[in-house]
Design a protein around this motif. Structure first.
Motif, PDB file in Angstrom:
ATOM      1  N   GLU A  13       0.830  -1.207   0.000  1.00 50.83           N
ATOM      2  CA  GLU A  13       0.000   0.000   0.000  1.00 50.83           C
ATOM      3  C   GLU A  13       0.863   1.255   0.000  1.00 50.83           C
ATOM      4  N   PHE A  14       1.973   1.199   0.717  1.00 55.11           N
ATOM      5  CA  PHE A  14       2.907   2.330   0.759  1.00 55.11           C
ATOM      6  C   PHE A  14       3.477   2.612  -0.630  1.00 55.11           C
ATOM      7  N   ARG A  15       3.903   1.545  -1.342  1.00 52.74           N
ATOM      8  CA  ARG A  15       4.459   1.746  -2.671  1.00 52.74           C
ATOM      9  C   ARG A  15       3.392   2.269  -3.646  1.00 52.74           C
ATOM     10  N   ARG A  16       2.171   1.790  -3.487  1.00 49.99           N
ATOM     11  CA  ARG A  16       1.088   2.293  -4.341  1.00 49.99           C
ATOM     12  C   ARG A  16       0.847   3.780  -4.095  1.00 49.99           C
ATOM     13  N   LYS A  17       0.954   4.183  -2.832  1.00 48.22           N
ATOM     14  CA  LYS A  17       0.757   5.595  -2.487  1.00 48.22           C
ATOM     15  C   LYS A  17       1.853   6.460  -3.111  1.00 48.22           C
ATOM     16  N   LEU A  18       3.100   5.982  -3.085  1.00 43.51           N
ATOM     17  CA  LEU A  18       4.191   6.727  -3.724  1.00 43.51           C
ATOM     18  C   LEU A  18       3.927   6.905  -5.218  1.00 43.51           C
ATOM     19  N   LYS A  19       3.459   5.840  -5.866  1.00 37.15           N
ATOM     20  CA  LYS A  19       3.178   5.926  -7.298  1.00 37.15           C
ATOM     21  C   LYS A  19       2.020   6.868  -7.587  1.00 37.15           C
ATOM     22  N   GLU A  20       1.029   6.836  -6.718  1.00 37.25           N
ATOM     23  CA  GLU A  20      -0.142   7.695  -6.888  1.00 37.25           C
ATOM     24  C   GLU A  20       0.235   9.167  -6.791  1.00 37.25           C
ATOM     25  N   LEU A  21       1.141   9.494  -5.879  1.00 36.00           N
ATOM     26  CA  LEU A  21       1.512  10.887  -5.653  1.00 36.00           C
ATOM     27  C   LEU A  21       2.667  11.352  -6.532  1.00 36.00           C
ATOM     28  N   GLY A  22       3.458  10.412  -7.027  1.00 35.98           N
ATOM     29  CA  GLY A  22       4.670  10.774  -7.741  1.00 35.98           C
ATOM     30  C   GLY A  22       4.436  11.212  -9.176  1.00 35.98           C
ATOM     31  N   GLU A  23       5.386  11.989  -9.692  1.00 35.97           N
ATOM     32  CA  GLU A  23       5.391  12.428 -11.083  1.00 35.97           C
ATOM     33  C   GLU A  23       6.462  11.680 -11.860  1.00 35.97           C
ATOM     34  N   THR A  24       6.244  11.531 -13.170  1.00 37.38           N
ATOM     35  CA  THR A  24       7.295  11.017 -14.047  1.00 37.38           C
ATOM     36  C   THR A  24       8.514  11.928 -13.918  1.00 37.38           C
ATOM     37  N   PRO A  25       9.681  11.372 -13.604  1.00 36.96           N
ATOM     38  CA  PRO A  25      10.851  12.219 -13.320  1.00 36.96           C
ATOM     39  C   PRO A  25      11.567  12.681 -14.580  1.00 36.96           C
ATOM     40  N   LEU A  26      10.911  13.561 -15.325  1.00 31.62           N
ATOM     41  CA  LEU A  26      11.553  14.109 -16.517  1.00 31.62           C
ATOM     42  C   LEU A  26      12.824  14.864 -16.125  1.00 31.62           C
ATOM     43  N   PRO A  27      13.836  14.863 -16.990  1.00 31.01           N
ATOM     44  CA  PRO A  27      15.056  15.617 -16.683  1.00 31.01           C
ATOM     45  C   PRO A  27      14.772  17.096 -16.458  1.00 31.01           C
ATOM     46  N   TYR A  47      16.071  19.704 -17.573  1.00 31.37           N
ATOM     47  CA  TYR A  47      16.115  20.628 -18.705  1.00 31.37           C
ATOM     48  C   TYR A  47      14.741  20.782 -19.363  1.00 31.37           C
ATOM     49  N   ILE A  48      13.835  19.826 -19.129  1.00 28.61           N
ATOM     50  CA  ILE A  48      12.472  19.929 -19.631  1.00 28.61           C
ATOM     51  C   ILE A  48      11.656  20.736 -18.622  1.00 28.61           C
ATOM     52  N   LYS A  49      11.292  21.930 -18.989  1.00 31.36           N
ATOM     53  CA  LYS A  49      10.694  22.870 -18.040  1.00 31.36           C
ATOM     54  C   LYS A  49       9.196  22.662 -17.837  1.00 31.36           C
ATOM     55  N   ARG A  50       8.538  21.986 -18.769  1.00 30.34           N
ATOM     56  CA  ARG A  50       7.094  21.791 -18.640  1.00 30.34           C
ATOM     57  C   ARG A  50       6.767  20.712 -17.609  1.00 30.34           C
ATOM     58  N   LYS A  51       5.529  20.684 -17.177  1.00 30.51           N
ATOM     59  CA  LYS A  51       5.068  19.652 -16.253  1.00 30.51           C
ATOM     60  C   LYS A  51       4.834  18.351 -17.028  1.00 30.51           C
ATOM     61  N   PRO A  52       5.111  17.191 -16.418  1.00 30.84           N
ATOM     62  CA  PRO A  52       4.842  15.920 -17.091  1.00 30.84           C
ATOM     63  C   PRO A  52       3.355  15.776 -17.384  1.00 30.84           C
ATOM     64  N   ASP A  53       3.030  15.135 -18.523  1.00 31.96           N
ATOM     65  CA  ASP A  53       1.635  14.881 -18.852  1.00 31.96           C
ATOM     66  C   ASP A  53       1.414  13.379 -19.014  1.00 31.96           C
ATOM     67  N   ALA A  54       0.200  13.005 -19.431  1.00 32.75           N
ATOM     68  CA  ALA A  54      -0.156  11.585 -19.535  1.00 32.75           C
ATOM     69  C   ALA A  54       0.730  10.859 -20.536  1.00 32.75           C
ATOM     70  N   ASP A  55       1.134  11.538 -21.612  1.00 33.69           N
ATOM     71  CA  ASP A  55       1.996  10.908 -22.609  1.00 33.69           C
ATOM     72  C   ASP A  55       3.354  10.535 -22.022  1.00 33.69           C
ATOM     73  N   ASP A  56       3.860  11.372 -21.129  1.00 33.26           N
ATOM     74  CA  ASP A  56       5.184  11.111 -20.554  1.00 33.26           C
ATOM     75  C   ASP A  56       5.211   9.815 -19.743  1.00 33.26           C
ATOM     76  N   ALA A  92      14.598   2.548 -11.598  1.00 36.36           N
ATOM     77  CA  ALA A  92      15.332   3.660 -12.199  1.00 36.36           C
ATOM     78  C   ALA A  92      14.648   4.989 -11.902  1.00 36.36           C
ATOM     79  N   VAL A  93      15.458   6.040 -11.787  1.00 37.78           N
ATOM     80  CA  VAL A  93      14.910   7.390 -11.642  1.00 37.78           C
ATOM     81  C   VAL A  93      15.109   8.197 -12.927  1.00 37.78           C
ATOM     82  N   ALA A  94      15.640   7.548 -13.941  1.00 36.46           N
ATOM     83  CA  ALA A  94      15.774   8.140 -15.273  1.00 36.46           C
ATOM     84  C   ALA A  94      15.707   7.004 -16.277  1.00 36.46           C
ATOM     85  N   ALA A  95      15.183   7.288 -17.457  1.00 38.74           N
ATOM     86  CA  ALA A  95      15.010   6.239 -18.456  1.00 38.74           C
ATOM     87  C   ALA A  95      16.331   5.940 -19.162  1.00 38.74           C
TER      88      ALA A  95
END
Length: 349
Positions: free
Chosen positions: A143-157, A159-168, A182-185
């Protein structure tokens, strides 16, 4: 060689902040190491350079949504928390980066939900921005890991200034990702589509999977001029017996072995034997590859276009040759190739 040898002027408009419309239709520069010839193709044309029995080494790490936002107790100041690695699953202790770091001290608490169901306490300082957090959550580990995923954002680098979207959430992940950590692709692999992988499989190309959980250290700048003094951050890797058999058989039968990305290359070069065969491995690597390194396993590689003075560019220069890579990068800028994580690809063969 020196760090300054890898500097060049990269126009900011060539930094890709979005992926190509279709994964396998990014541009592909093909570099022939032996002749110096440079070709301009699309990524799906990569199939034309390989034959039955050749092997692609894929990094199957999976990116998790590592960027969270919490509020500091009392002041309510918003703090970005970037999850780096889990240190203790039972105690829910993690190494993280915080921003702004000057506001976060040992003993501070961060609140991530309105109902205070997820809270973290700072238990240690690790670096100027690094902290160790103990997460407080009333629920099971799953449940803890699910909560992290629910609250977390895709960790775009950054240099990408925009907010992550569904495509990311989909595109900043290889289609063969399976081992979360991984914290980067591993960005070279982002160009493979299901259709292209199937075409490669039908042609008889074999796939050997390794795992290297990409950390932010991969993209850390080199702060010293003498390359021999640069220290890479450690990253966790796994190489199975099955993968070794596939790769070593290809070497022994004189087929091509292609490392898909710098992460795959660093993993296999961490566990190469004296007679240039791949060994099984479970552990960590801080291997730094720069000219003039003697590679033991792969005779070709696919990689993206990297930023100036990066350790990734240094590895690619070691593999293809410094002069040829500098020539290729000059050509890439002239031809408006896109650079960095969502950028175009290079095949070195």
């Amino acid at each position: 060689m020196k760090t300054s040898d890898f500097d060049f002027k990269l126009p900011p408009e060539l930094l890709a902040d979005r992926p190509s419309k279709n994964r396998d239709e990014a541009r592909l520069m093909v570099i022939h190491k032996n002749t110096g010839e440079i070709e301009h193709k699309l990524f799906k044309d990569v199939i034309d350079y390989f034959n039955e029995g050749d092997v692609f080494i894929l990094n199957n790490t999976k990116v998790f949504p590592a960027r969270l936002y919490g509020n500091k107790e009392k002041t309510g100041a918003q703090i970005e928390v970037f999850l780096l690695r889990e240190l203790d699953a039972e105690s829910r202790i993690w190494d993280v980066l915080v921003d702004p770091a000057r506001k976060i001290r040992i003993g501070n608490k961060l609140f991530f939900t309105e109902d205070d169901s997820l809270v973290a306490e700072v238990v240690d300082n690790t670096t100027s921005r690094g902290r160790t957090l103990r997460f407080l959550f009333d629920g099971s580990y799953e449940e803890f890991r699910r909560k992290l995923k629910e609250l977390g954002e895709t960790p775009l680098p950054k240099y990408i200034k925009r907010k992550p979207d569904a495509d990311d959430a989909e595109r900043y992940q290889t289609i063969y990702a399976k081992e979360e950590g991984a914290v980067a692709a591993p960005t070279a692999g982002l160009h493979f589509s299901k259709h292209l992988l199937k075409r490669l499989e039908i042609k008889g190309i074999e796939f050997a999977e390794i795992t290297l959980h990409v950390g932010l250290g991969t993209f850390a700048s080199v702060e010293v001029e003498d390359l021999s003094k640069h220290k890479m951050e450690s990253e966790q890797i796994s190489i199975s017996e099955k993968t070794c058999k596939i790769v070593n058989h290809a070497i022994e039968t004189k087929h091509r072995v292609c490392a898909i990305g710098t992460t795959s290359m660093r993993a296999i070069e961490t566990s190469v034997s004296a007679n240039k065969r791949l060994n099984p491995f479970e552990g960590w690597t801080n291997k730094f590859i720069f000219p003039s390194y003697d590679f033991g396993i792969a005779d070709s590689m696919i990689t993206n276009f990297h930023t100036p003075k990066s350790t990734l560019m240094m590895m690619v220069s070691a593999f293809a040759g410094y002069d040829l890579i500098m020539k290729a990068y000059k050509e890439a800028i002239k031809e408006n190739y896109k650079f960095y994580s969502y950028g175009d690809a290079m095949l070195i063969i």
